[in-house]
Design a protein around this motif. Sequence first.
Motif, PDB file in Angstrom:
ATOM      1  N   ARG A 108      77.178 -26.389   1.399  1.00 34.10           N
ATOM      2  CA  ARG A 108      78.502 -26.998   1.344  1.00 34.10           C
ATOM      3  C   ARG A 108      79.270 -26.711   0.059  1.00 34.10           C
ATOM      4  O   ARG A 108      80.508 -26.706   0.065  1.00 34.10           O
ATOM      5  N   ALA A 109      78.564 -26.510  -1.034  1.00 36.77           N
ATOM      6  CA  ALA A 109      79.223 -26.420  -2.342  1.00 36.77           C
ATOM      7  C   ALA A 109      79.994 -25.116  -2.510  1.00 36.77           C
ATOM      8  O   ALA A 109      79.506 -24.035  -2.174  1.00 36.77           O
ATOM      9  N   ALA A 110      81.187 -25.213  -3.058  1.00 37.06           N
ATOM     10  CA  ALA A 110      82.002 -24.029  -3.316  1.00 37.06           C
ATOM     11  C   ALA A 110      81.334 -23.103  -4.320  1.00 37.06           C
ATOM     12  O   ALA A 110      81.520 -21.880  -4.286  1.00 37.06           O
ATOM     13  N   ASN A 111      80.543 -23.674  -5.226  1.00 32.21           N
ATOM     14  CA  ASN A 111      79.846 -22.868  -6.230  1.00 32.21           C
ATOM     15  C   ASN A 111      78.356 -22.713  -5.915  1.00 32.21           C
ATOM     16  O   ASN A 111      77.546 -22.445  -6.798  1.00 32.21           O
ATOM     17  N   GLY A 112      78.017 -22.867  -4.650  1.00 34.69           N
ATOM     18  CA  GLY A 112      76.617 -22.763  -4.250  1.00 34.69           C
ATOM     19  C   GLY A 112      76.019 -21.397  -4.548  1.00 34.69           C
ATOM     20  O   GLY A 112      74.911 -21.284  -5.078  1.00 34.69           O
ATOM     21  N   THR A 113      76.742 -20.321  -4.220  1.00 33.73           N
ATOM     22  CA  THR A 113      76.207 -18.981  -4.471  1.00 33.73           C
ATOM     23  C   THR A 113      76.149 -18.678  -5.967  1.00 33.73           C
ATOM     24  O   THR A 113      75.254 -17.956  -6.414  1.00 33.73           O
ATOM     25  N   ASP A 114      77.079 -19.223  -6.736  1.00 31.43           N
ATOM     26  CA  ASP A 114      77.017 -19.052  -8.192  1.00 31.43           C
ATOM     27  C   ASP A 114      75.768 -19.717  -8.760  1.00 31.43           C
ATOM     28  O   ASP A 114      75.111 -19.174  -9.660  1.00 31.43           O
ATOM     29  N   PHE A 115      75.458 -20.900  -8.234  1.00 30.04           N
ATOM     30  CA  PHE A 115      74.246 -21.590  -8.667  1.00 30.04           C
ATOM     31  C   PHE A 115      73.007 -20.772  -8.317  1.00 30.04           C
ATOM     32  O   PHE A 115      72.080 -20.655  -9.129  1.00 30.04           O
ATOM     33  N   ILE A 116      72.973 -20.199  -7.112  1.00 27.62           N
ATOM     34  CA  ILE A 116      71.825 -19.388  -6.685  1.00 27.62           C
ATOM     35  C   ILE A 116      71.617 -18.222  -7.653  1.00 27.62           C
ATOM     36  O   ILE A 116      70.487 -17.913  -8.057  1.00 27.62           O
ATOM     37  N   ALA A 117      72.725 -17.582  -8.033  1.00 24.40           N
ATOM     38  CA  ALA A 117      72.641 -16.444  -8.956  1.00 24.40           C
ATOM     39  C   ALA A 117      72.123 -16.888 -10.320  1.00 24.40           C
ATOM     40  O   ALA A 117      71.286 -16.209 -10.941  1.00 24.40           O
ATOM     41  N   ARG A 118      72.605 -18.021 -10.809  1.00 24.53           N
ATOM     42  CA  ARG A 118      72.147 -18.513 -12.102  1.00 24.53           C
ATOM     43  C   ARG A 118      70.669 -18.900 -12.055  1.00 24.53           C
ATOM     44  O   ARG A 118      69.904 -18.622 -12.996  1.00 24.53           O
ATOM     45  N   ALA A 119      70.262 -19.551 -10.975  1.00 28.96           N
ATOM     46  CA  ALA A 119      68.861 -19.945 -10.838  1.00 28.96           C
ATOM     47  C   ALA A 119      67.948 -18.723 -10.882  1.00 28.96           C
ATOM     48  O   ALA A 119      66.889 -18.746 -11.530  1.00 28.96           O
ATOM     49  N   TYR A 120      68.361 -17.645 -10.228  1.00 30.33           N
ATOM     50  CA  TYR A 120      67.553 -16.427 -10.236  1.00 30.33           C
ATOM     51  C   TYR A 120      67.511 -15.816 -11.636  1.00 30.33           C
ATOM     52  O   TYR A 120      66.450 -15.401 -12.118  1.00 30.33           O
ATOM     53  N   ALA A 121      68.661 -15.782 -12.305  1.00 31.55           N
ATOM     54  CA  ALA A 121      68.729 -15.182 -13.638  1.00 31.55           C
ATOM     55  C   ALA A 121      67.873 -15.938 -14.649  1.00 31.55           C
ATOM     56  O   ALA A 121      67.247 -15.334 -15.528  1.00 31.55           O
TER      57      ALA A 121
END
Length: 340
Positions: A108-121
């Motif tokens: 649901r979150a607009a920044n969900g994919t950004d969070f996924i990228a940060r979590a991986y990094a």
Amino acid sequence: MPYRQEPPARPAPSRPPRGRWSDAQAFAALDLGTNNCRLLIARPQGDGFAVVDAFSRIVRLGEGLAATGRLSDTAIERTIAALRVCADKLKRRNVTLARSVATEACRRAANGTDFIARAYAETGIHLDIISAEEEARLAVLGCHALIEPGDDPALIFDIGGGSTELVLIDTRPGAMPRVLDWHSAPWGVVSLTEHAGGGEGESGRLAAYARMRGIVAESFAGFAARLPREVARPRLLGTSGTVTTLGSVHLGLSHYDRAQVDGLIVPADAMRRISADLARKSVRERAQLACIGSERADLVVAGCAILETILDLWPAERLGIADRGIREGILRRLMGSPRP
């Protein structure tokens, strides 16, 4: 129903094996929900698996999401900290294959994919944002063994932090459970609490509880209309923090004990009585109950509202409780179990 193509599981970061489990192949499953971050590491054993390591932390990733449409910086920091613990466990164990999934908050979150990228990094953990349908099927695969025997369709539900999944399955003996119908409602313990919880005094709390039940009933209406009406003995199995918590309260446990709760069967009327009692109590009064505590005190009533609404649409006399679900479903997939 057609299956969606899902991303493949990813090899865990390579590291020389060591420790007592170094001679055994291990698999890992991580479930990042709206409220919890949970990891399970296991190795195959017979027709199932033996748990090597586990981790669970309430991170409230979806806190404030309903109001802003975004994951907050504070919630992200809490979650990244938990994922770092998980990453360390993956490195220290002989994990050969792992899959990590994220559910409603990231959907649901607009920044969900950004969070996924940060979590991986920052942690090396790659989270797949799975669909509600895949979430429901994984939960069924992980817990269906605890459904009471019977020939009629059975209902499995998973009350999450941001959504609730309902799955109607065929459990005829001698065959893998087959999904007949499913539904995902956008209400879990976090989202429903933030939208309709609260209330001053007992009367205000009871009014809020009735309001939450009405909201949930409306979101279930389409699925309820499709459910079979002539079921001789409705069977019901729940997998979530709500049902395991209420099961603990029913048993009067001084602390949570998975061995006593997983597989427990409780009269539905007892769960209704506990739900009604908790709805009257203040957050402080709920927090004083040993198996609820301060971490769940503000959210448990929303879970009760969802549970009672499920009991209305599928009036089983008994409720089965499972302390297993998505993570166990992922592990079974990784180890070769067929899809439900």
